[in-house]
Design an enzyme around this catalytic site. Structure first.
Site, PDB file in Angstrom:
ATOM      1  N   ASN A 179      57.062  37.502  38.257  1.00 27.80           N
ATOM      2  CA  ASN A 179      57.428  37.591  36.839  1.00 27.80           C
ATOM      3  C   ASN A 179      56.199  37.482  35.942  1.00 27.80           C
ATOM      4  O   ASN A 179      56.077  38.200  34.938  1.00 27.80           O
ATOM      5  CB  ASN A 179      58.427  36.485  36.482  1.00 27.80           C
ATOM      6  CG  ASN A 179      59.869  36.890  36.741  1.00 27.80           C
ATOM      7  OD1 ASN A 179      60.206  38.074  36.732  1.00 27.80           O
ATOM      8  ND2 ASN A 179      60.727  35.923  36.992  1.00 27.80           N
ATOM      9  N   GLU A 214      66.373  33.893  41.630  1.00 29.71           N
ATOM     10  CA  GLU A 214      66.033  34.648  42.839  1.00 29.71           C
ATOM     11  C   GLU A 214      66.749  34.107  44.056  1.00 29.71           C
ATOM     12  O   GLU A 214      66.368  34.422  45.193  1.00 29.71           O
ATOM     13  CB  GLU A 214      64.514  34.624  43.058  1.00 29.71           C
ATOM     14  CG  GLU A 214      63.941  33.323  43.578  1.00 29.71           C
ATOM     15  CD  GLU A 214      63.646  32.293  42.491  1.00 29.71           C
ATOM     16  OE1 GLU A 214      62.813  31.422  42.729  1.00 29.71           O
ATOM     17  OE2 GLU A 214      64.261  32.385  41.402  1.00 29.71           O
TER      18      GLU A 214
END
Length: 266
Positions: A179, A214
């Site tokens: 990210n 995730e």
């Protein structure tokens, strides 16, 4: 002439109303039916008149209607009864039925008037909303709620049958770095493609789900722990060997140390 025109107008309103209308006798046989409902059935009036209304329902709806009709004869009203018409083409059409009894001077049931609404769109929207409520918006996998509900059912089934099942848990290694380096759009690309890989690698009977962030899980019914460990290793290797192309065109490689869950039995 005016009276004739008025009757014709009333008949036209009856026949071509946006909802279905029919009348049944005390045995549930069809006395009248408007063109709207006949069109839904795909049949002319002479093929339905005098027949039991339940003949034109799906088997499950026929049972519901037959059980409710005798009660209706006594009570005189049905409101918002969900049924399915069995059309001439063989398809099932969801309907919402309401009915009112017609009684003679002594209060005896003579016939009933029924109003029938096409429930197809509402049922479609309800199914869609239910699906959305149980799906992860990003990946299309089952979400946490759906996964936990299915897991509870599997626990019950396992206790009943004595057959083991497993839960495989996994997440993306160092996902925060992905990210940070590629932005949230890049992270989303990774999660979507991981979901696709899960679906491709697992059996059709397994339930992959995104629990959040995730974190992913797979419910594996009727699966011994040794088989689940092998599946987890195959998945780990497939993930390691599958480059992921981001929307930006950049290619990244990800890993996951799949964590085999406990085996569960009754």
């Amino acid at each position: 002439d005016g009276a004739v025109i008025a009757r014709e107008q009333v008949q036209d309103l009856y026949d071509h109303a946006p909802c279905g209308y029919h009348s049944l006798d005390r045995d549930g046989r069809i006395l009248r039916m408007n063109q709207t409902e006949l069109h839904w059935l795909g049949l002319p009036l002479d093929q339905v008149q005098g027949r039991a209304f339940s003949d034109f329902l799906t088997p499950a709806s026929r049972q519901i209607f037959d059980e409710r009709f005798s009660l209706f004869v006594r009570e005189g009203q049905i409101k918002d009864l969900e049924l399915e018409l069995q059309t001439a083409s063989g398809s099932a059409m969801p309907i919402l039925l309401g009915a009112t009894a017609i009684r003679d001077a002594q209060g005896h049931f003579v016939a009933c008037r029924s109003t029938v609404f096409d429930h197809t769109e509402k049922k479609r929207v309800q199914a869609q909303l239910e699906q959305l409520a149980r799906s992860d918006a990003l990946t299309g996998l089952s979400n946490r709620r759906d996964f936990y509900d299915k897991a509870e059912h599997e626990i019950t089934r396992s206790r009943r049958s004595g057959k083991a099942f497993c839960v495989l848990m996994l997440d993306v290694d160092y996902f925060k770095k992905i990210n940070d380096q590629y932005g949230h759009a890049g992270g989303d690309d990774v999660l979507r493609q991981l979901a696709q890989l899960l679906v491709a690698q697992m059996r059709s009977m397994d339930l992959p789900a995104r629990l959040g962030g995730e974190e992913f899980a797979v419910l594996m019914p009727s699966t011994p722990l040794a088989d689940a460990v092998q599946a987890a290793e195959r998945l780990r290797i497939a993930l390691q060997d599958t480059p992921i192309t981001l929307g930006s065109g950049q290619v990244v490689n990800i890993t996951s140390d799949a964590k085999e869950g406990q085996t569960f039995t009754g």
